[in-house]
Design a protein around this motif. Structure first.
Motif, PDB file in Angstrom:
ATOM      1  N   SER A 242      73.892  53.734  33.813  1.00 43.20           N
ATOM      2  CA  SER A 242      72.730  53.917  33.051  1.00 43.20           C
ATOM      3  C   SER A 242      72.102  55.317  32.993  1.00 43.20           C
ATOM      4  O   SER A 242      72.644  55.962  33.869  1.00 43.20           O
TER       5      SER A 242
ATOM      6  N   GLU B 245      70.734  51.032  29.868  1.00 38.25           N
ATOM      7  CA  GLU B 245      71.738  50.740  30.822  1.00 38.25           C
ATOM      8  C   GLU B 245      72.997  50.094  29.923  1.00 38.25           C
ATOM      9  O   GLU B 245      72.533  49.190  28.855  1.00 38.25           O
ATOM     10  N   VAL B 246      74.194  50.463  30.240  1.00 38.70           N
ATOM     11  CA  VAL B 246      75.244  49.609  29.394  1.00 38.70           C
ATOM     12  C   VAL B 246      76.294  49.174  30.539  1.00 38.70           C
ATOM     13  O   VAL B 246      76.770  49.718  31.378  1.00 38.70           O
ATOM     14  N   THR B 247      76.474  47.740  30.107  1.00 33.51           N
ATOM     15  CA  THR B 247      77.670  47.150  31.117  1.00 33.51           C
ATOM     16  C   THR B 247      78.789  46.839  30.104  1.00 33.51           C
ATOM     17  O   THR B 247      78.566  46.314  29.463  1.00 33.51           O
TER      18      THR B 247
ATOM     19  N   ILE C 163      80.272  44.299  25.816  1.00 30.70           N
ATOM     20  CA  ILE C 163      79.298  45.146  26.311  1.00 30.70           C
ATOM     21  C   ILE C 163      77.736  44.675  26.004  1.00 30.70           C
ATOM     22  O   ILE C 163      77.796  44.204  25.054  1.00 30.70           O
ATOM     23  N   GLU C 164      77.187  45.060  27.176  1.00 29.86           N
ATOM     24  CA  GLU C 164      75.695  44.670  26.980  1.00 29.86           C
ATOM     25  C   GLU C 164      74.751  45.898  27.145  1.00 29.86           C
ATOM     26  O   GLU C 164      75.299  46.721  27.994  1.00 29.86           O
ATOM     27  N   LEU C 165      73.970  46.248  26.106  1.00 34.66           N
ATOM     28  CA  LEU C 165      73.133  47.513  26.064  1.00 34.66           C
ATOM     29  C   LEU C 165      71.897  47.133  26.256  1.00 34.66           C
ATOM     30  O   LEU C 165      71.098  46.195  25.620  1.00 34.66           O
TER      31      LEU C 165
ATOM     32  N   VAL D 163      80.816  55.492  27.863  1.00 30.27           N
ATOM     33  CA  VAL D 163      81.163  54.394  27.294  1.00 30.27           C
ATOM     34  C   VAL D 163      82.481  54.265  26.575  1.00 30.27           C
ATOM     35  O   VAL D 163      83.348  53.343  26.795  1.00 30.27           O
TER      36      VAL D 163
ATOM     37  N   GLU E 280      74.231  42.752  22.637  1.00 33.18           N
ATOM     38  CA  GLU E 280      75.675  42.384  23.040  1.00 33.18           C
ATOM     39  C   GLU E 280      76.607  42.758  22.137  1.00 33.18           C
ATOM     40  O   GLU E 280      76.229  42.475  20.806  1.00 33.18           O
TER      41      GLU E 280
ATOM     42  N   ARG F 147      78.890  49.206  35.393  1.00 34.93           N
ATOM     43  CA  ARG F 147      77.149  49.228  34.894  1.00 34.93           C
ATOM     44  C   ARG F 147      76.867  50.831  35.019  1.00 34.93           C
ATOM     45  O   ARG F 147      77.003  51.188  35.947  1.00 34.93           O
TER      46      ARG F 147
ATOM     47  N   THR G 295      67.702  43.596  24.647  1.00 30.39           N
ATOM     48  CA  THR G 295      69.392  43.654  24.830  1.00 30.39           C
ATOM     49  C   THR G 295      70.094  43.565  23.650  1.00 30.39           C
ATOM     50  O   THR G 295      69.884  42.736  22.708  1.00 30.39           O
TER      51      THR G 295
ATOM     52  N   ALA H 251      76.827  52.338  20.935  1.00 30.62           N
ATOM     53  CA  ALA H 251      76.006  52.806  22.276  1.00 30.62           C
ATOM     54  C   ALA H 251      74.850  54.093  22.043  1.00 30.62           C
ATOM     55  O   ALA H 251      73.846  54.302  22.446  1.00 30.62           O
TER      56      ALA H 251
END
Length: 141
Positions: free
Chosen positions: A132, A75-77, A65-67, A43, A5, A130, A3, A22
């Motif tokens: 992906s 997955e990108v949030t 952003i969390e990858l 993104v 961030e 989210r 992960t 990303a």
């Protein structure tokens, strides 16, 4: 599962950085080259949407952003802290039922056309988008 961030202030110039990060992580995760433009554009759209929301409602709050590389998926949030008009008890939105406003319908329709899988979770404290794509795993070369 790895992960990464990333947080950034609500400035349009930072959207480019988020897209570059990303795309680089997607490539390292094993997302096919043919999908990298879709990752970059999705993104960018999600981050632009978050920047616009933050500038209107909470300009001092950072966008997050969390990858993640999770079970063969990249997955990108993208999380914002702006209040949402679409709150439905933290259930994912049905993207086919959104209005045509920039903040909801159009921006999310673009994202859903670019990402393999999209879920939108509006809450009273913001929105999580989210997205992906399939990933082969970290290349061994």
């Amino acid at each position: 599962m790895a992960t990464v961030e990333l947080t950034f202030s609500a400035l349009p110039a930072h959207v480019r950085t988020a897209r570059l990060v990303a795309t680089a992580i997607a490539r390292r995760t094993g997302v096919e080259e043919s999908l990298l433009d879709e990752v970059r554009l999705a993104v960018g759209e999600a981050c632009s949407r978050a920047v616009e929301a933050h500038r209107a409602h909470c300009p001092g709050e950072p966008i997050r952003i969390e990858l993640r590389d999770d079970a063969g998926r990249f997955e990108v949030t993208v999380s914002d802290h702006a209040p949402s008009d679409e709150v439905q008890q933290e259930k994912p939105l049905d993207l086919g039922m959104l209005s045509d406003s920039f903040m909801t319908g159009f921006g999310l329709a673009v994202i859903s056309g670019l990402a393999d899988d999209v879920e939108v979770f509006p809450t009273p404290k913001g929105t999580d988008i989210r997205m992906s794509w399939p990933a082969a795993g970290i290349p061994t070369s």
